[in-house]
Scaffold this active site. Sequence first.
Site, PDB file in Angstrom:
ATOM      1  N   ASP A   1       5.494   2.085   2.755  1.00 35.95           N
ATOM      2  CA  ASP A   1       4.744   1.414   2.699  1.00 35.95           C
ATOM      3  C   ASP A   1       4.121   1.332   4.128  1.00 35.95           C
ATOM      4  O   ASP A   1       4.203   1.645   4.987  1.00 35.95           O
ATOM      5  CB  ASP A   1       5.722   0.238   3.263  1.00 35.95           C
ATOM      6  CG  ASP A   1       4.863  -1.198   2.814  1.00 35.95           C
ATOM      7  OD1 ASP A   1       3.498  -1.391   3.878  1.00 35.95           O
ATOM      8  OD2 ASP A   1       4.907  -2.473   2.824  1.00 35.95           O
ATOM      9  N   HIS A   2       2.509   1.393   3.943  1.00 33.47           N
ATOM     10  CA  HIS A   2       1.845   2.359   4.726  1.00 33.47           C
ATOM     11  C   HIS A   2       1.522   1.213   5.941  1.00 33.47           C
ATOM     12  O   HIS A   2       1.244   1.328   6.846  1.00 33.47           O
ATOM     13  CB  HIS A   2       0.247   2.544   4.396  1.00 33.47           C
ATOM     14  CG  HIS A   2       0.062   4.291   4.918  1.00 33.47           C
ATOM     15  ND1 HIS A   2       0.553   3.830   6.225  1.00 33.47           N
ATOM     16  CD2 HIS A   2      -1.573   4.694   4.134  1.00 33.47           C
ATOM     17  CE1 HIS A   2      -0.543   5.342   6.202  1.00 33.47           C
ATOM     18  NE2 HIS A   2      -1.154   5.402   5.601  1.00 33.47           N
ATOM     19  N   ARG A   3       1.708  -0.024   5.223  1.00 39.65           N
ATOM     20  CA  ARG A   3       2.053  -1.151   6.647  1.00 39.65           C
ATOM     21  C   ARG A   3       2.327  -1.224   8.155  1.00 39.65           C
ATOM     22  O   ARG A   3       2.177  -1.044   8.353  1.00 39.65           O
ATOM     23  CB  ARG A   3       1.661  -2.866   6.049  1.00 39.65           C
ATOM     24  CG  ARG A   3       0.793  -3.462   4.919  1.00 39.65           C
ATOM     25  CD  ARG A   3       1.220  -4.608   4.015  1.00 39.65           C
ATOM     26  NE  ARG A   3       2.427  -4.531   3.454  1.00 39.65           N
ATOM     27  CZ  ARG A   3       3.337  -5.044   2.485  1.00 39.65           C
ATOM     28  NH1 ARG A   3       2.266  -5.969   3.272  1.00 39.65           N
ATOM     29  NH2 ARG A   3       3.964  -4.603   2.478  1.00 39.65           N
TER      30      ARG A   3
ATOM     31  N   ILE B   1       5.140   2.081   7.873  1.00 37.22           N
ATOM     32  CA  ILE B   1       4.735   3.635   8.095  1.00 37.22           C
ATOM     33  C   ILE B   1       3.494   4.044   8.883  1.00 37.22           C
ATOM     34  O   ILE B   1       2.901   4.036   7.016  1.00 37.22           O
ATOM     35  CB  ILE B   1       6.291   3.817   7.343  1.00 37.22           C
ATOM     36  CG1 ILE B   1       6.965   3.798   7.510  1.00 37.22           C
ATOM     37  CG2 ILE B   1       5.930   5.817   7.401  1.00 37.22           C
ATOM     38  CD1 ILE B   1       8.025   3.658   6.400  1.00 37.22           C
TER      39      ILE B   1
ATOM     40  N   PRO C   1       1.157  -0.934  -0.233  1.00 32.83           N
ATOM     41  CA  PRO C   1      -0.087  -0.240  -0.216  1.00 32.83           C
ATOM     42  C   PRO C   1       0.458   1.502  -0.160  1.00 32.83           C
ATOM     43  O   PRO C   1       1.213   1.602   0.749  1.00 32.83           O
ATOM     44  CB  PRO C   1      -1.559  -0.114   1.279  1.00 32.83           C
ATOM     45  CG  PRO C   1       0.154  -0.964   1.732  1.00 32.83           C
ATOM     46  CD  PRO C   1       1.005  -2.269   1.412  1.00 32.83           C
TER      47      PRO C   1
END
Length: 457
Positions: free
Chosen positions: A429-431, A433, A255
């Site tokens: 990576d929004h998972r 950060i 993501p």
Amino acid sequence: MAEIREARVPDIGGYSDVPVIELLVAVGDTVAKDQGLATLESDKATMEVPAPFAGVIRELKIKVGDTVSEGAVVALIEVAGEGVGAPAKTEPAAPAPMPGHKSGAKPEPEPEPKPEPRSEPKAEAAAGPAQARPAAAGEARTPPVAFGAESILPGEVPYASPAVRVFARELGVDLSQVRGSGRGGRIGKEDVQAYVKSVMSGAARPAAAAGGGGLDLLPWPKVDFARFGEIETRPLSRIKKISGANLARNWAMIPHVTQHDEADITEMEAFRKRLGEENKDTKITPLVFLIKAAVAALRKFPQFNASLDESGENLVLKKYFHIGIAVDTPDGLVVPVIRDCDRKGLLELSTELGEISKKAREKKLGPAEMSGGCFSISSLGGIGGTAFTPIVNAPEVAILGVSRSSMKPVWNGKEFVPRLMLPLSLSYDHRVIDGADAARFTSYLAQVLGDLRRLLL
């Protein structure tokens, strides 16, 4: 007295069955020590096999299209003592090539395919873009691959090596859906990659799509472009084919969010020019300042110097600082890695950056020089642009994109003054950060670039 000696494939980073794409010498040629004999092309880069000693080529043991592993015999070289070059020290026996390879040595007959045991053997290091170990029993997998009763019966287990199984697991591919092109239906990495491409283009539909998961995409549009005018068909290079599949996977599975900011590099640029005048033999580019600033930011925000493990439930924090640098080559984009950037000064980094960039463009990078990166930098400043969205280079969790700097009027509290501003684009990576941390990271990075004294803190 002349002596015939073997030239073998050196350490190529644990890779095996690497294709030979070019022969650089012929029988009868005189070669110098370290001169290239053949060009190999792995999943990540092309590399040359150097001559371990000087002499005359008496026999070639490989041809274009063969696959070789470490220790395979490439050529027989006649070493003529003082007349050609001092004989090299006797080399230790290299490991025997994999059975079935085409290196010229007599291969052992490949055994007929046998059903594999119910439990998977320990996987060897994956030859794919990311190193991973197979998930332990009961451990969650990311992405999960569902197996029905039919797929785990001994007679139905897909015929593939442990390394290919790890590679397929990284891509989320159910091997029971892949048709192998090898002997006895053996599945290779290229078969997995072809399956992923067919799914992305809509030619194949993943089994998970029937249950509501996976990529249930519309078929890729089929167009007869020749109907509209003259066309030319040009095949993609192997590097572009491999990197294309990796980029598609990273974009689909990570993501992505991109944080944009600007750094005032007016003083940094003035210092860089002074440094260049004092060290005319070394080309000092803004990229080395970005490397040092990135290391400082990674120290302050350690979650950016990390990777998710294969379960997707743990974050592996790294205590070293290896920075990948995207290099544009005629065959495609490659990302060599500069190691231990926290221990090197600007001049040392400048020298190493110049050397590794040259090796990348001359197709001389080895797999070891392309692995182990913590964080990547992609600079388009020499070309143009104001911002872009770089794709995270898995298994890293962030990548910094840099565009062309430009003079802008900046308010200093009393008046507008001209300042040299550098656009920064941080994809993450929004998972792992959050947006607030990404904003803090780019803000701190801009502060360091604006005042290099912060590197001393």
